[in-house]
Design a protein around this motif. Structure first.
Motif, PDB file in Angstrom:
ATOM      1  N   GLU A  51       0.854  -1.183   0.000  1.00  0.00           N
ATOM      2  CA  GLU A  51       0.000   0.000   0.000  1.00  0.00           C
ATOM      3  C   GLU A  51       0.895   1.240   0.000  1.00  0.00           C
ATOM      4  OE1 GLU A  51      -3.193   2.251   2.934  1.00  0.00           O
ATOM      5  OE2 GLU A  51      -2.507   0.234   3.424  1.00  0.00           O
ATOM      6  N   ILE A  52       0.548   2.211  -0.852  1.00  0.00           N
ATOM      7  CA  ILE A  52       1.343   3.435  -0.929  1.00  0.00           C
ATOM      8  C   ILE A  52       0.923   4.338   0.232  1.00  0.00           C
ATOM      9  CG2 ILE A  52       2.026   5.396  -2.369  1.00  0.00           C
ATOM     10  CD1 ILE A  52       2.879   2.558  -3.359  1.00  0.00           C
ATOM     11  N   ALA A  53       1.553   4.100   1.371  1.00  0.00           N
ATOM     12  CA  ALA A  53       1.293   4.850   2.590  1.00  0.00           C
ATOM     13  C   ALA A  53       2.630   5.362   3.104  1.00  0.00           C
ATOM     14  CB  ALA A  53       0.623   3.952   3.629  1.00  0.00           C
ATOM     15  N   PRO A  54       2.639   6.504   3.778  1.00  0.00           N
ATOM     16  CA  PRO A  54       3.903   7.058   4.275  1.00  0.00           C
ATOM     17  C   PRO A  54       4.723   6.062   5.097  1.00  0.00           C
ATOM     18  CG  PRO A  54       2.163   8.672   4.537  1.00  0.00           C
ATOM     19  CD  PRO A  54       1.509   7.388   4.079  1.00  0.00           C
ATOM     20  N   ASN A  55       4.063   5.265   5.924  1.00  0.00           N
ATOM     21  CA  ASN A  55       4.784   4.303   6.750  1.00  0.00           C
ATOM     22  C   ASN A  55       5.511   3.261   5.887  1.00  0.00           C
ATOM     23  OD1 ASN A  55       5.580   3.273   9.269  1.00  0.00           O
ATOM     24  ND2 ASN A  55       3.973   1.711   9.168  1.00  0.00           N
ATOM     25  N   ASN A  56       4.839   2.735   4.881  1.00  0.00           N
ATOM     26  CA  ASN A  56       5.466   1.739   3.997  1.00  0.00           C
ATOM     27  C   ASN A  56       6.611   2.347   3.205  1.00  0.00           C
ATOM     28  OD1 ASN A  56       3.799  -0.328   4.823  1.00  0.00           O
ATOM     29  ND2 ASN A  56       2.344  -0.041   3.154  1.00  0.00           N
ATOM     30  N   ILE A  57       6.422   3.554   2.707  1.00  0.00           N
ATOM     31  CA  ILE A  57       7.473   4.215   1.932  1.00  0.00           C
ATOM     32  C   ILE A  57       8.694   4.478   2.816  1.00  0.00           C
ATOM     33  CG2 ILE A  57       8.078   6.313   0.649  1.00  0.00           C
ATOM     34  CD1 ILE A  57       5.121   6.348  -0.313  1.00  0.00           C
ATOM     35  N   ASN A  58       8.464   4.963   4.037  1.00  0.00           N
ATOM     36  CA  ASN A  58       9.588   5.234   4.945  1.00  0.00           C
ATOM     37  C   ASN A  58      10.316   3.957   5.342  1.00  0.00           C
ATOM     38  OD1 ASN A  58       9.268   8.018   4.947  1.00  0.00           O
ATOM     39  ND2 ASN A  58       7.834   7.978   6.655  1.00  0.00           N
ATOM     40  N   ASN A  59       9.574   2.886   5.605  1.00  0.00           N
ATOM     41  CA  ASN A  59      10.219   1.612   5.936  1.00  0.00           C
ATOM     42  C   ASN A  59      11.045   1.094   4.762  1.00  0.00           C
ATOM     43  OD1 ASN A  59       9.243   1.520   8.544  1.00  0.00           O
ATOM     44  ND2 ASN A  59       7.447   0.293   8.001  1.00  0.00           N
ATOM     45  N   THR A  60      10.513   1.217   3.574  1.00  0.00           N
ATOM     46  CA  THR A  60      11.254   0.785   2.386  1.00  0.00           C
ATOM     47  C   THR A  60      12.489   1.658   2.194  1.00  0.00           C
ATOM     48  OG1 THR A  60       9.229  -0.026   1.360  1.00  0.00           O
ATOM     49  CG2 THR A  60      11.084   0.414  -0.110  1.00  0.00           C
ATOM     50  N   ARG A  61      12.344   2.949   2.401  1.00  0.00           N
ATOM     51  CA  ARG A  61      13.480   3.863   2.274  1.00  0.00           C
ATOM     52  C   ARG A  61      14.595   3.476   3.253  1.00  0.00           C
ATOM     53  NH1 ARG A  61      10.889   8.451   2.718  1.00  0.00           N
ATOM     54  NH2 ARG A  61      10.645   8.656   0.478  1.00  0.00           N
ATOM     55  N   LEU A  62      14.228   3.128   4.484  1.00  0.00           N
ATOM     56  CA  LEU A  62      15.227   2.705   5.469  1.00  0.00           C
ATOM     57  C   LEU A  62      15.939   1.425   5.028  1.00  0.00           C
ATOM     58  CD1 LEU A  62      13.346   3.396   8.822  1.00  0.00           C
ATOM     59  CD2 LEU A  62      15.331   4.614   7.918  1.00  0.00           C
ATOM     60  N   LYS A  63      15.188   0.500   4.466  1.00  0.00           N
ATOM     61  CA  LYS A  63      15.796  -0.739   3.968  1.00  0.00           C
ATOM     62  C   LYS A  63      16.745  -0.449   2.804  1.00  0.00           C
ATOM     63  CE  LYS A  63      12.174  -3.958   5.426  1.00  0.00           C
ATOM     64  NZ  LYS A  63      11.460  -3.094   6.342  1.00  0.00           N
ATOM     65  N   LEU A  64      16.339   0.453   1.918  1.00  0.00           N
ATOM     66  CA  LEU A  64      17.207   0.824   0.796  1.00  0.00           C
ATOM     67  C   LEU A  64      18.487   1.477   1.299  1.00  0.00           C
ATOM     68  CD1 LEU A  64      14.539   2.202  -1.695  1.00  0.00           C
ATOM     69  CD2 LEU A  64      15.737   0.007  -1.804  1.00  0.00           C
ATOM     70  N   LYS A  65      18.374   2.321   2.315  1.00  0.00           N
ATOM     71  CA  LYS A  65      19.567   2.967   2.904  1.00  0.00           C
ATOM     72  C   LYS A  65      20.498   1.905   3.489  1.00  0.00           C
ATOM     73  CE  LYS A  65      18.711   7.504   2.695  1.00  0.00           C
ATOM     74  NZ  LYS A  65      19.588   8.413   2.007  1.00  0.00           N
ATOM     75  N   ARG A  66      19.914   0.909   4.191  1.00  0.00           N
ATOM     76  CA  ARG A  66      20.735  -0.168   4.754  1.00  0.00           C
ATOM     77  C   ARG A  66      21.481  -0.922   3.657  1.00  0.00           C
ATOM     78  NH1 ARG A  66      16.381  -1.977   8.055  1.00  0.00           N
ATOM     79  NH2 ARG A  66      16.541  -0.446   9.673  1.00  0.00           N
TER      80      ARG A  66
END
Length: 77
Positions: A51-66
């Motif tokens: 789901e395109i929700a801020p929480n999902n986008i932020n969690n994905t962004r954190l994983k991409l940063k890792r």
């Protein structure tokens, strides 16, 4: 010809980066393997059917940063 010293051995190659042991990281890597261009966190969420929700986008962004910190992915911006 006289050998005066042995050449310095080459330093060993650094170990391959290790992918975190979580299914989400494997899904992200599958998305990037299928992509033909750089992707943003929102696009990764869409490709993973999240789901395109801020929480999902932020969690994905954190994983991409890792993944970028581990040098598995490269951050372009």
């Amino acid at each position: 010809m006289t050998l005066l010293a042995l050449p310095d051995p080459q330093s060993p190659a650094p170990p391959d980066p290790k992918l975190p042991n979580h299914p989400a990281y494997q899904q992200i890597m599958a998305v990037f393997a299928a992509a033909d261009a750089p992707l943003r966190a929102r696009q990764v969420c869409e490709a993973m059917d999240l789901e395109i929700a801020p929480n999902n986008i932020n969690n994905t962004r954190l994983k991409l940063k890792r993944l970028a910190e581990r040098r598995i992915l490269v951050e372009t911006e």
